[in-house]
Design a protein around this motif. Structure first.
Motif, PDB file in Angstrom:
ATOM      1  N   THR A 271      -3.573   1.049  -6.979  1.00 20.70           N
ATOM      2  CA  THR A 271      -3.503  -0.378  -7.247  1.00 20.70           C
ATOM      3  C   THR A 271      -4.787  -1.160  -7.151  1.00 20.70           C
ATOM      4  O   THR A 271      -5.021  -2.047  -7.917  1.00 20.70           O
ATOM      5  CB  THR A 271      -2.538  -1.147  -5.995  1.00 20.70           C
ATOM      6  N   ILE A 272      -5.771  -0.635  -6.325  1.00 24.35           N
ATOM      7  CA  ILE A 272      -7.202  -1.389  -6.191  1.00 24.35           C
ATOM      8  C   ILE A 272      -7.808  -1.010  -7.571  1.00 24.35           C
ATOM      9  O   ILE A 272      -8.766  -1.803  -7.869  1.00 24.35           O
ATOM     10  CB  ILE A 272      -7.892  -0.567  -5.069  1.00 24.35           C
ATOM     11  N   ARG A 273      -7.375  -0.153  -8.265  1.00 20.41           N
ATOM     12  CA  ARG A 273      -8.069   0.146  -9.665  1.00 20.41           C
ATOM     13  C   ARG A 273      -7.281  -0.515 -10.824  1.00 20.41           C
ATOM     14  O   ARG A 273      -7.732  -0.263 -12.074  1.00 20.41           O
ATOM     15  CB  ARG A 273      -8.152   1.468 -10.108  1.00 20.41           C
ATOM     16  N   GLN A 274      -6.306  -1.239 -10.448  1.00 21.63           N
ATOM     17  CA  GLN A 274      -5.206  -1.658 -11.520  1.00 21.63           C
ATOM     18  C   GLN A 274      -5.505  -3.279 -11.860  1.00 21.63           C
ATOM     19  O   GLN A 274      -6.283  -3.877 -11.101  1.00 21.63           O
ATOM     20  CB  GLN A 274      -3.964  -1.641 -11.068  1.00 21.63           C
ATOM     21  N   GLY A 275      -5.083  -3.921 -12.816  1.00 23.47           N
ATOM     22  CA  GLY A 275      -5.215  -5.221 -13.224  1.00 23.47           C
ATOM     23  C   GLY A 275      -3.918  -5.801 -13.696  1.00 23.47           C
ATOM     24  O   GLY A 275      -2.985  -5.183 -14.186  1.00 23.47           O
ATOM     25  N   LYS A 276      -4.047  -7.067 -14.154  1.00 22.67           N
ATOM     26  CA  LYS A 276      -2.926  -7.774 -14.785  1.00 22.67           C
ATOM     27  C   LYS A 276      -2.933  -7.178 -16.284  1.00 22.67           C
ATOM     28  O   LYS A 276      -4.022  -6.587 -16.753  1.00 22.67           O
ATOM     29  CB  LYS A 276      -3.276  -9.367 -14.707  1.00 22.67           C
ATOM     30  N   ARG A 277      -1.932  -7.640 -17.029  1.00 19.33           N
ATOM     31  CA  ARG A 277      -1.821  -7.448 -18.406  1.00 19.33           C
ATOM     32  C   ARG A 277      -2.981  -7.744 -19.151  1.00 19.33           C
ATOM     33  O   ARG A 277      -3.387  -7.090 -20.468  1.00 19.33           O
ATOM     34  CB  ARG A 277      -0.520  -7.895 -18.937  1.00 19.33           C
ATOM     35  N   ASP A 278      -3.672  -8.932 -18.826  1.00 22.25           N
ATOM     36  CA  ASP A 278      -4.901  -9.252 -19.594  1.00 22.25           C
ATOM     37  C   ASP A 278      -5.974  -8.780 -19.561  1.00 22.25           C
ATOM     38  O   ASP A 278      -7.027  -9.163 -19.847  1.00 22.25           O
ATOM     39  CB  ASP A 278      -4.948 -10.972 -19.584  1.00 22.25           C
ATOM     40  N   GLY A 279      -6.186  -7.728 -18.480  1.00 27.50           N
ATOM     41  CA  GLY A 279      -7.343  -7.003 -18.194  1.00 27.50           C
ATOM     42  C   GLY A 279      -7.995  -7.574 -16.746  1.00 27.50           C
ATOM     43  O   GLY A 279      -9.017  -6.805 -16.504  1.00 27.50           O
ATOM     44  N   THR A 280      -7.578  -8.890 -16.152  1.00 26.52           N
ATOM     45  CA  THR A 280      -8.186  -9.210 -15.028  1.00 26.52           C
ATOM     46  C   THR A 280      -7.565  -8.086 -13.986  1.00 26.52           C
ATOM     47  O   THR A 280      -6.680  -7.798 -13.627  1.00 26.52           O
ATOM     48  CB  THR A 280      -7.508 -10.624 -14.810  1.00 26.52           C
TER      49      THR A 280
ATOM     50  N   ASP B 299       0.754  -1.136   0.057  1.00 26.31           N
ATOM     51  CA  ASP B 299      -0.100  -0.105  -0.036  1.00 26.31           C
ATOM     52  C   ASP B 299       0.795   1.182   0.081  1.00 26.31           C
ATOM     53  O   ASP B 299       0.272   2.409   0.371  1.00 26.31           O
ATOM     54  CB  ASP B 299      -0.994   0.192   1.122  1.00 26.31           C
ATOM     55  N   GLU B 300       2.271   1.033  -0.322  1.00 27.69           N
ATOM     56  CA  GLU B 300       3.028   2.416  -0.482  1.00 27.69           C
ATOM     57  C   GLU B 300       2.478   3.503  -1.237  1.00 27.69           C
ATOM     58  O   GLU B 300       1.682   3.097  -2.280  1.00 27.69           O
ATOM     59  CB  GLU B 300       4.339   1.992  -0.875  1.00 27.69           C
ATOM     60  N   SER B 301       2.430   4.729  -0.924  1.00 33.56           N
ATOM     61  CA  SER B 301       2.106   5.752  -1.699  1.00 33.56           C
ATOM     62  C   SER B 301       2.664   5.887  -3.024  1.00 33.56           C
ATOM     63  O   SER B 301       3.783   5.329  -2.964  1.00 33.56           O
ATOM     64  CB  SER B 301       2.213   6.954  -0.992  1.00 33.56           C
TER      65      SER B 301
ATOM     66  N   ALA C 176      -1.313 -17.412  -1.210  1.00 28.55           N
ATOM     67  CA  ALA C 176      -2.337 -17.811  -0.321  1.00 28.55           C
ATOM     68  C   ALA C 176      -2.265 -18.939   0.742  1.00 28.55           C
ATOM     69  O   ALA C 176      -2.760 -18.963   1.790  1.00 28.55           O
ATOM     70  CB  ALA C 176      -3.818 -18.141  -1.029  1.00 28.55           C
ATOM     71  N   GLU C 177      -1.210 -19.694   0.694  1.00 28.51           N
ATOM     72  CA  GLU C 177      -0.752 -20.626   1.690  1.00 28.51           C
ATOM     73  C   GLU C 177      -0.250 -19.662   2.740  1.00 28.51           C
ATOM     74  O   GLU C 177      -0.180 -20.288   3.747  1.00 28.51           O
ATOM     75  CB  GLU C 177       0.320 -21.636   1.103  1.00 28.51           C
ATOM     76  N   CYS C 178       0.435 -18.598   2.642  1.00 30.96           N
ATOM     77  CA  CYS C 178       1.057 -17.722   3.803  1.00 30.96           C
ATOM     78  C   CYS C 178       0.230 -16.587   3.963  1.00 30.96           C
ATOM     79  O   CYS C 178       0.334 -15.936   4.994  1.00 30.96           O
ATOM     80  CB  CYS C 178       2.429 -17.752   3.448  1.00 30.96           C
ATOM     81  N   ILE C 179      -0.490 -15.966   2.986  1.00 32.31           N
ATOM     82  CA  ILE C 179      -0.945 -14.690   3.027  1.00 32.31           C
ATOM     83  C   ILE C 179      -2.492 -14.742   3.010  1.00 32.31           C
ATOM     84  O   ILE C 179      -3.276 -15.193   2.128  1.00 32.31           O
ATOM     85  CB  ILE C 179      -0.606 -13.865   1.941  1.00 32.31           C
ATOM     86  N   SER C 180      -3.249 -14.045   3.948  1.00 32.48           N
ATOM     87  CA  SER C 180      -4.562 -14.108   4.344  1.00 32.48           C
ATOM     88  C   SER C 180      -5.312 -12.734   3.662  1.00 32.48           C
ATOM     89  O   SER C 180      -6.225 -12.961   2.938  1.00 32.48           O
ATOM     90  CB  SER C 180      -4.913 -14.206   5.688  1.00 32.48           C
ATOM     91  N   GLY C 181      -4.478 -11.775   3.531  1.00 38.07           N
ATOM     92  CA  GLY C 181      -4.968 -10.374   3.191  1.00 38.07           C
ATOM     93  C   GLY C 181      -3.953  -9.618   2.534  1.00 38.07           C
ATOM     94  O   GLY C 181      -2.712  -9.886   2.935  1.00 38.07           O
ATOM     95  N   VAL C 182      -4.197  -8.891   1.459  1.00 34.62           N
ATOM     96  CA  VAL C 182      -3.096  -7.988   0.871  1.00 34.62           C
ATOM     97  C   VAL C 182      -4.058  -6.366   0.931  1.00 34.62           C
ATOM     98  O   VAL C 182      -4.795  -6.252   0.689  1.00 34.62           O
ATOM     99  CB  VAL C 182      -2.951  -8.250  -0.663  1.00 34.62           C
ATOM    100  N   ILE C 183      -2.967  -5.537   1.671  1.00 38.06           N
ATOM    101  CA  ILE C 183      -3.631  -4.186   1.623  1.00 38.06           C
ATOM    102  C   ILE C 183      -2.920  -3.460   0.487  1.00 38.06           C
ATOM    103  O   ILE C 183      -1.710  -3.558  -0.011  1.00 38.06           O
ATOM    104  CB  ILE C 183      -2.572  -3.511   2.788  1.00 38.06           C
ATOM    105  N   LEU C 184      -3.796  -2.852  -0.220  1.00 35.75           N
ATOM    106  CA  LEU C 184      -3.726  -2.002  -1.430  1.00 35.75           C
ATOM    107  C   LEU C 184      -3.562  -0.762  -1.299  1.00 35.75           C
ATOM    108  O   LEU C 184      -4.024   0.017  -0.256  1.00 35.75           O
ATOM    109  CB  LEU C 184      -4.852  -2.421  -2.522  1.00 35.75           C
ATOM    110  N   HIS C 185      -3.179   0.109  -2.427  1.00 40.73           N
ATOM    111  CA  HIS C 185      -3.229   1.547  -2.345  1.00 40.73           C
ATOM    112  C   HIS C 185      -4.147   1.987  -3.372  1.00 40.73           C
ATOM    113  O   HIS C 185      -4.934   1.153  -4.109  1.00 40.73           O
ATOM    114  CB  HIS C 185      -1.692   1.976  -3.059  1.00 40.73           C
ATOM    115  N   ASP C 186      -4.663   3.132  -3.327  1.00 36.24           N
ATOM    116  CA  ASP C 186      -6.071   3.705  -4.167  1.00 36.24           C
ATOM    117  C   ASP C 186      -5.455   3.306  -5.635  1.00 36.24           C
ATOM    118  O   ASP C 186      -6.506   3.175  -6.498  1.00 36.24           O
ATOM    119  CB  ASP C 186      -6.170   5.067  -3.830  1.00 36.24           C
TER     120      ASP C 186
END
Length: 360
Positions: free
Chosen positions: A72-81, A24-26, A60-70
């Motif tokens: 990042t939450i609007r971004q996606g993979k190169r394929d559009g997902t 979630d870095e600025s 997901a085997e080690c991480i339960s949640g990911v904190i995003l930045h404003d």
């Protein structure tokens, strides 16, 4: 999400022997880290880096949640997902940082207050509609001879309380992060004293503002000496664990869903080793510890991967192995099973990987 849903989400974040990954870095902070690593500072480069992190195999085997930045939450993979869809498909809970950063506290030199309450209700509603299920707000407390003052502590505690209440109103689990900074020459005892003062004020505000504690996660510093404290008085892993747990047992209500530790400038290895000491301690005092103890690390998971990647597509696989390795070290630490041998070259997959170097 009902009140019971808030509780279930909070428990899912801290239970099951997994932790949180903070990405979630600025934009300015992310760009500074890129510049230090010789990486181009563009929105596309940031998107590529976050795709690398989020798509790390078996995360997901080690991480339960990911904190995003404003951003990042609007971004996606190169394929559009969308990244939110990637996380949901992996069984990882998406969260969002909602504060707008710390600013100087008026008339109180050397102290900071975190801003971002203006318009927060509307932003939380938007993030919830996008798919976020928890949020994070960080308050910082620099340590000085006369700081933090009562004013500095109370201003930040009040903001954390208002933020947490607004989160629960919007059906988002609040992660509250009151961080006593490691920078300085203070002793471990001084850090413990200030951490107690801060936590007392923070939970008083939670009570006043009606925040449900079992639908809340505390992200907190370990009790440590300042980074510039005299080296003649080193502290052991056990001393850190004892001081930290004593502080938390005294100040944190048992109803809180769970506690996750921030790395706060510690090296990757020390962050894992100290987390391990804390959880080995709980194995001997389980009946006294009412909460799950987890981690919410940013640089202590990301840093090796960032430098391995160097902005080059050819290094993505090796960088993801480094993410997996650090996440696995911290998962082992939650069981009290971390060992320094895990850091030796040749241990697991990432230790002996050769990567292309970024040309400078």
């Amino acid at each position: 999400m009902t009140s019971d849903g808030l509780v279930a989400t909070a428990q899912a974040l801290v239970g099951g022997g997994r932790g949180l990954l903070a990405i979630d870095e600025s934009v300015p902070t992310c760009n500074t880290r890129f510049a230090d690593a010789g990486i181009d500072q563009t929105e596309e480069t940031r998107r590529r880096y976050r795709e690398l992190l989020i798509t790390t195999p078996h995360l997901a085997e080690c991480i339960s949640g990911v904190i995003l930045h404003d951003e990042t939450i609007r971004q996606g993979k190169r394929d559009g997902t969308s990244f939110l869809q990637v996380l949901a498909d992996a069984g990882i809970i998406p969260g969002i940082k909602v504060d707008t950063g710390a600013r100087p506290l008026a008339l109180h030199p050397s102290e900071m207050v975190t801003e971002g309450l203006d318009g927060l209700r509307g932003r939380l509603q938007e993030y919830s509609a996008l798919g976020a299920r928890f949020a994070k707000w960080r308050a910082v407390f620099p340590v000085g001879v006369r700081s933090p003052t009562a004013c500095g502590v109370e201003a930040n505690a009040h903001a954390l309380g208002r933020y947490a209440a607004l989160c629960q109103e919007a059906n988002l689990v609040p992660v509250i992060e009151p961080e006593v900074l490691m920078t300085g020459t203070h002793t471990m005892a001084r850090c413990g004293e200030i951490t107690r003062h801060v936590l007392c004020s923070v939970f008083e505000q939670m009570h006043r503002q009606g925040v449900r504690l079992d639908g809340l996660v505390l992200k907190v510093n370990m009790v440590l000496p300042g980074l510039d404290s005299p080296p003649a008085e080193p502290v052991t892993m056990q001393e850190v664990a004892d001081a930290t747990l004593a502080c938390l047992l005294e100040m944190v209500p048992p109803a809180v869903a769970g506690i996750v530790f921030l790395s706060g400038g510690q090296s990757c290895e020390r962050a894992s080793a100290r987390l391990n000491a804390l959880n080995r301690q709980t194995a001997f005092a389980r009946a006294r510890i009412p909460w799950s103890l987890g981690f919410s690390y940013a640089r202590a998971i990301q840093q090796p991967a960032l430098h391995i990647w160097g902005g080059l597509e050819a290094n993505v696989g090796a960088a993801q192995q480094a993410v997996s390795h650090r996440a696995a070290c911290n998962r082992a630490a939650l069981r009290g099973d971390y060992d320094a041998a895990m850091e030796q070259p040749g241990y697991g997959t990432p230790g002996s990987v050769r990567v292309k170097q970024q040309a400078h």
